[in-house]
Design a protein around this motif. Structure first.
Motif, mmCIF file in Angstrom:
data_model
loop_
_atom_site.group_PDB
_atom_site.id
_atom_site.type_symbol
_atom_site.label_atom_id
_atom_site.label_comp_id
_atom_site.label_asym_id
_atom_site.label_seq_id
_atom_site.Cartn_x
_atom_site.Cartn_y
_atom_site.Cartn_z
ATOM 1 N N VAL A 1 48.177 -10.785 -15.219
ATOM 2 C CA VAL A 1 49.510 -11.060 -14.665
ATOM 3 C C VAL A 1 50.016 -12.390 -15.206
ATOM 4 C CG1 VAL A 1 50.813 -11.523 -12.551
ATOM 5 C CG2 VAL A 1 49.048 -9.743 -12.561
ATOM 6 N N ALA B 1 51.592 -2.646 -12.875
ATOM 7 C CA ALA B 1 51.684 -3.536 -11.717
ATOM 8 C C ALA B 1 51.198 -2.834 -10.449
ATOM 9 C CB ALA B 1 53.125 -4.013 -11.543
ATOM 10 N N ILE C 1 56.069 -8.194 -10.083
ATOM 11 C CA ILE C 1 54.925 -8.690 -10.853
ATOM 12 C C ILE C 1 55.134 -8.366 -12.328
ATOM 13 C CG2 ILE C 1 52.468 -8.323 -11.307
ATOM 14 C CD1 ILE C 1 52.052 -7.997 -8.356
ATOM 15 N N THR D 1 53.308 -8.048 -15.812
ATOM 16 C CA THR D 1 51.971 -7.923 -16.399
ATOM 17 C C THR D 1 51.948 -8.488 -17.815
ATOM 18 O OG1 THR D 1 52.512 -5.671 -17.144
ATOM 19 C CG2 THR D 1 51.403 -5.893 -15.019
#
Length: 343
Positions: A273, A331, A318, A320
């Motif tokens: 991440v 995600a 999020i 990645t």
């Protein structure tokens, strides 16, 4: 110094619901069951999708629908509006769509006295439930006009402000297959959506039922189970659902685990991440959990309510890394692993 004072100040426990609120939660739980049954007359499957849409509606939030064409997104949203006696509007986003095509604009009209005056013609955004279809096909300026309406529930045209109707909810769709000629929403704008609701292909039995339902006579009209005033009252009720202190801590810790910087994420997440969820994710986790608890007839938020909304609330927040993409990890896979470690 101010932080230490705040951290040492005791937090008053949230009060339990009043008897009237308890009765309202009971009514909402029953209506929730009837909504499922009524929408099931025209929508085959998609039970979780329906529940998440209701969570967003009663939390006064907006949602992003992701799925390939043909999964009845428009039908689902329009029938949801029908069961709640709400005005529905669909906006097809295209590369040539202008902000005024959404908001409306002043037009020159004859006032009947031999003079011509400007009169505001309301655009399709003046509805209760908006389906912003393929929002990533419109240029950023038009996207910004839609997102301003979402955030403020108000628009400004030629220096004049106009309030949008209440309740107000935007459901935006993106086509995950064809990205040519599109303008993907920036992460800061994606963060304005409470949830990313992913629609998958139906099962074989459901697909047969879809063919049987949609190729016969016209679809039935659905019963109106709520009114706009009912929805507003229940949106206020959702805000009053008590949240135990450990639920606030659980939601905050889950969001902080998605951030590779700051030493709060597990070791395995760091190479996967590049950017984690922000504080708005914690707010949406709590609000979503409150709405889900009320819809399920619960008088207090539980851990399972937070876990239920965690995936749709966090997935689109999020970013990645290439390493995650190389491993075929999305995600949602990362959020799923974080949730499994919570058990």
């Amino acid at each position: 110094m101010s932080q230490s004072v705040m951290s040492s100040t005791p937090v008053a426990p949230e009060s339990a619901l009043s008897d009237d609120d308890v009765a309202a939660v009971d009514r909402l739980g029953k209506v929730h069951h009837r909504l499922r049954e009524e929408l099931g007359r025209v929508i085959v499957g998609q039970r979780d999708t329906i529940d998440l849409l209701l969570v967003c509606l009663f939390a006064r939030r907006h949602a992003l629908l992701m799925g390939v064409p043909g999964l009845a997104k428009t039908l689902l949203v329009s029938k949801l509006a029908e069961t709640m006696s709400l005005k529905f509007s669909r906006i097809q986003f295209t590369p040539d769509l202008m902000p005024m095509d959404i908001t409306g604009t002043d037009i020159l009209q004859d006032n009947g006295e031999g003079r011509r005056e400007f009169e505001f013609a309301h655009g399709p955004v003046f509805a209760n439930i908006i389906l912003a279809d393929e929002i990533n096909r419109a240029p950023p300026k038009t996207q910004a006009a839609m997102l301003e309406a979402m955030q403020e529930q108000r628009i400004t045209v030629v220096g004049k402000g106009f309030d949008l109707p209440s309740p107000f909810m935007v459901l935006a769709t993106q086509n995950p297959v064809e990205q040519e000629g599109t303008y993907p929403l920036p992460e800061a704008q994606l963060d304005r959506f409470m949830a990313l609701i992913e629609l998958d292909y139906p099962s074989e039995e459901e697909e047969i039922a879809i063919a049987r339902t949609t190729t016969g006579s016209k679809l039935p009209s659905l019963e109106h189970l709520m009114t706009g005033d009912d929805i507003i009252a229940h949106q206020d009720l959702v805000r009053r659902i008590p949240v135990p202190e450990h639920i606030y801590i659980e939601a905050a810790q889950l969001v902080r685990k998605t951030r590779p910087a700051g030493g709060t994420a597990p070791e395995w997440l760091l190479p996967l991440v590049s950017w984690g969820a922000g504080p708005r994710a914690v707010q949406d986790l709590i609000l979503g959990a409150k709405a889900r608890a009320a819809l399920e007839g619960s008088y207090m938020v539980r851990s399972e309510d937070v876990r239920y909304v965690a995936l749709p609330v966090l997935t689109h927040r999020i970013i990645t890394t290439f390493a995650a993409q190389a491993e075929g990890l999305s995600a949602s896979d990362i959020i799923g692993r974080l949730l499994s470690e919570e058990n």
